[in-house]
Write an enzyme that holds these catalytic residues in place. Sequence first.
Site, PDB file in Angstrom:
ATOM      1  N   LEU A  18     122.958  82.367  30.517  1.00 35.38           N
ATOM      2  CA  LEU A  18     123.413  81.882  29.209  1.00 35.38           C
ATOM      3  C   LEU A  18     124.771  81.189  29.303  1.00 35.38           C
ATOM      4  CD1 LEU A  18     122.398  84.953  26.999  1.00 35.38           C
ATOM      5  CD2 LEU A  18     121.052  82.918  27.572  1.00 35.38           C
ATOM      6  N   HIS A  19     124.896  80.091  28.603  1.00 34.76           N
ATOM      7  CA  HIS A  19     126.170  79.377  28.527  1.00 34.76           C
ATOM      8  C   HIS A  19     126.490  79.109  27.058  1.00 34.76           C
ATOM      9  CE1 HIS A  19     123.664  75.890  27.835  1.00 34.76           C
ATOM     10  NE2 HIS A  19     123.074  76.020  29.012  1.00 34.76           N
ATOM     11  N   GLY A  58     126.110  76.661  25.221  1.00 30.74           N
ATOM     12  CA  GLY A  58     125.036  76.006  24.460  1.00 30.74           C
ATOM     13  C   GLY A  58     124.120  77.060  23.840  1.00 30.74           C
ATOM     14  N   HIS A  59     123.702  78.038  24.660  1.00 27.19           N
ATOM     15  CA  HIS A  59     122.844  79.112  24.129  1.00 27.19           C
ATOM     16  C   HIS A  59     123.597  79.908  23.045  1.00 27.19           C
ATOM     17  CE1 HIS A  59     121.231  78.819  28.400  1.00 27.19           C
ATOM     18  NE2 HIS A  59     120.156  78.573  27.670  1.00 27.19           N
ATOM     19  N   GLY A  80     117.980  73.621  21.315  1.00 27.07           N
ATOM     20  CA  GLY A  80     119.056  72.651  21.538  1.00 27.07           C
ATOM     21  C   GLY A  80     118.510  71.248  21.769  1.00 27.07           C
ATOM     22  N   GLN A 127     111.347  68.341  24.194  1.00 31.08           N
ATOM     23  CA  GLN A 127     110.822  69.706  24.010  1.00 31.08           C
ATOM     24  C   GLN A 127     110.849  70.097  22.529  1.00 31.08           C
ATOM     25  OE1 GLN A 127     111.655  73.298  26.581  1.00 31.08           O
ATOM     26  NE2 GLN A 127     113.196  73.724  25.048  1.00 31.08           N
ATOM     27  N   SER A 158     124.267  72.937  30.930  1.00 35.43           N
ATOM     28  CA  SER A 158     122.935  73.290  31.418  1.00 35.43           C
ATOM     29  C   SER A 158     123.039  74.463  32.381  1.00 35.43           C
ATOM     30  CB  SER A 158     122.323  72.089  32.144  1.00 35.43           C
ATOM     31  OG  SER A 158     121.270  72.509  32.977  1.00 35.43           O
ATOM     32  N   SER A 159     122.008  75.316  32.355  1.00 35.54           N
ATOM     33  CA  SER A 159     122.002  76.500  33.240  1.00 35.54           C
ATOM     34  C   SER A 159     121.915  76.106  34.702  1.00 35.54           C
ATOM     35  CB  SER A 159     120.797  77.387  32.922  1.00 35.54           C
ATOM     36  OG  SER A 159     120.867  77.823  31.600  1.00 35.54           O
TER      37      SER A 159
HETATM   38  O1  PAF Z   1     114.394  75.538  26.883  1.00 32.13           O
HETATM   39  C1  PAF Z   1     114.107  76.552  27.563  1.00 32.13           C
HETATM   40  O2  PAF Z   1     114.973  77.274  28.053  1.00 32.13           O
HETATM   41  C2  PAF Z   1     112.642  76.894  27.762  1.00 32.13           C
HETATM   42  O3  PAF Z   1     111.871  75.751  27.919  1.00 32.13           O
HETATM   43  C3  PAF Z   1     112.064  77.819  26.676  1.00 32.13           C
HETATM   44  C4  PAF Z   1     112.063  77.131  25.319  1.00 32.13           C
HETATM   45  C5  PAF Z   1     112.901  79.098  26.595  1.00 32.13           C
HETATM   46  C6  PAF Z   1     110.631  78.194  27.006  1.00 32.13           C
HETATM   47  O4  PAF Z   1     110.532  78.869  28.207  1.00 32.13           O
END
Ligand code: PAF
Length: 276
Positions: free
Chosen positions: A33-34, A36-37, A147, A153, A185-186
Amino acid sequence: MKIFRKASELVQNLLSIKDTGQSIGLVLTMGKLHDGHLSLIREAQSHNEFVICSIFINPTQFNSEDDFNSYPKTIDDDISKLENIGCNLLFLPEIQDIYPNGLVKNKTVNNFRNILCDKYRPGHFDGVTTVVDIFFNIIKPMHSYFGEKDFQQVKIIKDLVKINHHKIKIIQCPSIRDKTGMSLSSRNYKFSNNQSKTFYKLGNIIKEYINLLKQSEINNLDKLKIELQQNNINKIDYLEIRNENNLEITKDYSEARLFIALYIGDIRIIDNFKLY
Ligand code: PAF
C-alpha cells in the site's frame, strides 16, 4: 481493525453492519500500500460509515508466473498503515477461498477492449473483472473506490457493474502523484538508483510535453518517443491521446488524456495525463 481471512466469516460479520443500515465502502488492493491506496481509503471514509480494504494478489490477472511470484508482499507494513488510517476491516483471503474451483477467468466486458493495456496484456482484464466480481458478490458494498492511474480498468469495472447488475456505485478517484507528476505505483519500489533517476526524468519530460500539447505548440507524439528513447526508455507499449469518455483516439483535447505504458528495465509503468 478486524481482519478476516475467510469469506464466510466476513459475510457473517457484515450482516450486523448491514442490519444497522451503515453504508459500506470498499477499496480493493493487491497490497504494498502507498499513498494512492490510502487516499482511496480516506475518500471511502468520508462517504461511508464502514470501510473495508482487501488485499489479494490475484493470480488470474498476471501475464506471467514470474510477475505473479515477484509481486511485492508487505502484509505487516500494510496492516499498520491500515490501522493507522483507521480502516475498519481488512479482508485477506487465500487463493483457495476466492477460487474454490481452481483458477478460472471469464470474459464479461467487451467494451474498451483490444486497445491500450488489453492489447499488450491479453486476458489481464478478464482476470481483473473475474476477481472484482467475486469480491463484489461476497461483500456487496454500497460504494467501491478505484484510482484513475488504471483508467481503462475503471471503465471496464463500471461496465462490469452494469452487466452483472451490482448495486454498487463505482467512485473514480484522481491519481496521487509524486513530485515529478507521475502516479504512485506499487511496482516502483523495485527501481535501482539509476532507474529512479530515469523515472524522475520521465516525469519531467512528460510534464513539459503535456504543456506543449496543451498550448498547441506540438500536435503529435513523435518527439516524445524520440526523447524517451534518448533517455534509455526503449520499450514503449503505447503513447496515445484518447478521449477520456469513450477511449477513442482523438485530436480534440477538450476531454482527452495522454495514455502511456512503457518499461524502465523490466518494470512496467502505466499512467495517464489530462490534456485540458
Ligand atoms: O488495481 C488493482 O490493484 C487490481 O487490479 C484489483 C482491482 C485490486 C483487482 O485485483
